[in-house]
Design a protein around this motif. Sequence first.
Motif, short mmCIF file in Angstrom:
data_model
loop_
_atom_site.label_atom_id
_atom_site.label_comp_id
_atom_site.label_asym_id
_atom_site.label_seq_id
_atom_site.Cartn_x
_atom_site.Cartn_y
_atom_site.Cartn_z
N LEU A 269 0.85 -1.18 0.00
CA LEU A 269 0.00 0.00 0.00
C LEU A 269 0.89 1.24 0.00
CD1 LEU A 269 -2.63 -1.09 2.66
CD2 LEU A 269 -3.06 -0.77 0.21
N MET A 270 0.53 2.22 -0.82
CA MET A 270 1.33 3.45 -0.86
C MET A 270 0.45 4.65 -1.15
SD MET A 270 4.79 4.46 -2.93
CE MET A 270 5.56 6.08 -2.58
N CYS A 271 0.66 5.69 -0.39
CA CYS A 271 0.09 7.00 -0.69
C CYS A 271 1.15 7.78 -1.46
CB CYS A 271 -0.31 7.73 0.59
SG CYS A 271 -1.01 9.37 0.29
N MET A 272 0.96 7.91 -2.77
CA MET A 272 1.95 8.59 -3.60
C MET A 272 1.91 10.10 -3.42
SD MET A 272 4.44 8.29 -5.68
CE MET A 272 4.43 6.62 -6.32
N GLU A 273 0.78 10.63 -2.97
CA GLU A 273 0.70 12.06 -2.63
C GLU A 273 -0.03 12.18 -1.30
OE1 GLU A 273 -0.81 14.77 -5.51
OE2 GLU A 273 0.41 13.97 -7.15
N PHE A 274 0.75 12.27 -0.23
CA PHE A 274 0.18 12.56 1.08
C PHE A 274 0.12 14.08 1.21
CE2 PHE A 274 0.80 13.52 5.63
CZ PHE A 274 -0.37 12.97 6.12
N TRP A 275 -1.07 14.62 1.01
CA TRP A 275 -1.23 16.08 0.95
C TRP A 275 -1.08 16.67 2.35
CZ3 TRP A 275 -6.37 14.94 -1.95
CH2 TRP A 275 -6.07 14.53 -3.26
N ASP A 276 0.01 17.39 2.56
CA ASP A 276 0.27 17.99 3.88
C ASP A 276 -0.01 19.49 3.89
OD1 ASP A 276 2.33 18.85 2.26
OD2 ASP A 276 3.94 18.25 3.62
N GLY A 277 -0.48 20.04 2.78
CA GLY A 277 -0.79 21.46 2.68
C GLY A 277 -1.64 21.67 1.44
#
Length: 613
Positions: A230-238
């Motif tokens: 499992l991978m979050c390729m874009e973990f939106w932190d902003g």
Amino acid sequence: MTQFAVGESDFLLDGRPFRILSGALHYFRVHPDSWADRIEKARLMGLNTIETYLPWNAHSPQPGTFDTSGMLNLERFLREVAAAGLYAIVRPGPYICAEWDNGGLPAWLFREPGLGVRRYEPRFMAAVSEYLSEVLRIVAPLQVSSGGPVLLVQVENEYGAFGDDQTYLKAVAELIRGAGITVPLVTVDQPVDAMLAAGGLDGVLRTGSFGSRVAERLETLRRHQPSGPLMCMEFWDGWFDHWGGPHHTTSVAEAAAELDALLAAGASVNIYMLHGGTNFGLTSGANDKGVYRPTVTSYDYDAPLDEAGHPTLKYHAFREVISRYATVPDEVPASGAPAPETSAALGSPVRLLAEPWGVWSEQVGMPTLDELDARLALFRTEVAAEGAVLLSVGEVRDRAYVFLDGAPVGVLDRERHDRALMLPHGGHLQILVEDQGRVNYGQRIGEPKGLIGGVQLDGADLTDWSACPINLDAVPGLWNNLDAVPGLWNDIPTATRPPGTPIRGSQTTGGDAATATPAAPVPGVGPTAWRALFEVAEPADHFLSTVAWGKGFAWVNGFNLGRYWRRGPQQTLYVPGPLLRPGTNELVVLELDVMLDPVVHFVAGPSLGPLEL
């Protein structure tokens, strides 16, 4: 020889489980001499990988060209990642979104009628093939199997939000493989069933893009992919900002808690963004979901490293979370020092309307900016009318400044859906048209820029135009060439001219031309180019305040810092220290509107605007 593979439940590095802890860092948004600093700070935060998009339109601004100089030196960037002991993820598109102009697709693609982008269309696929062969020629020797840093390569980008052409996706994947890429391929989509279904490929690892509700998002991703890591390729932190909107930030505590939940679930992650950087020049994109909203110059993104690369509270919070799951170096990067503060007067104004540089051409009908290959252009014609007349346009993309006999009449703005204004009388009509950034997401990608659908006067077409594309790259050198352009100095006071500049076009009856008195300029009214010299003791990052200026562009030592606009939220432009030199430096400003205070102020830090409006 190092091997990297997708296992039953983990990524495998030489056969052993490996969790990717990555941060997004776009080489094309950061000065090359700052790459090593940002990469090292990623390592000190506990990351083991750097991810980057590749912008097709920046590398290939014209057909048949491929630029890898300066900020586009992808090979240098990847080698610096490797030198720091980190791995890399490469996302070449061909579409990248990224709040980048046109989502990374070259504008020249759309000049051919009927060409279909992001689908299996022969002419588009031929262009994609040429691009991928060029860019992956750099990437292929730098894969982990060849001793380089590259672990993964992505196919397209969030395609499920745009289309469902599986033939196209498969063809892109085959082009990537055909260019010598042997590491695993991935796709990315928002964890929505329809998007994951349309944007995924059998045999290619699906990853997600999200910043909250981790358990729910991973469950959705797993439904579409029963095995594999499992991978979050874009973990939106902003998030990013639009002109006229607030400055977006996210809660440090909430972002850290979501990252913790993601890592606790055993997932790999790419933090988007680790360091946002800057949309230098004219590279920022736009969104249009019924209302056109151009993106600001800063891509600070409220990331762990701010626009100048300084660690933030989010950096330290993320570092602490990562330390629960991986070894983090003992060293902690220092906080940033205040930037130098100084001021200088702007002088030597050159009014664009007086006699713009460039080549005029006669046009039957109003050409688009695309037809002129311009981002800014001036148009002129004569209007024969005794009284007031209605000037109307089919559609404005994106902003038109209207002048009559040299005086401003009004502005037509796409965001407000403006289409018309009244001219008080006839006369010499000039319209300056500005492209504020191409849409980077959705179905309006690639649309032409300019005054679309023609220009009418009381309902009758205005067809006889002269057009002059403005070469923005030539603005910083304008003062070196003014003597070759008759009339440009006519309205500029002698005291503000560079030493030794002759007065041209003056009405004299003999004697020294330098004693002639030119006509008085119109103070501060754009479009006007301005110039200032300022001193620097040692090169260091600066922040240029634009609070008292209207709307335009700024250059330092010939480098385009990007757009500014008084409406905010952004009120400073970031000046990378490597652009400066000890001693005298040059700032050039092209003001399109009204400059209230022709003074340069460098301030101690960034001002990115209010959090609420």
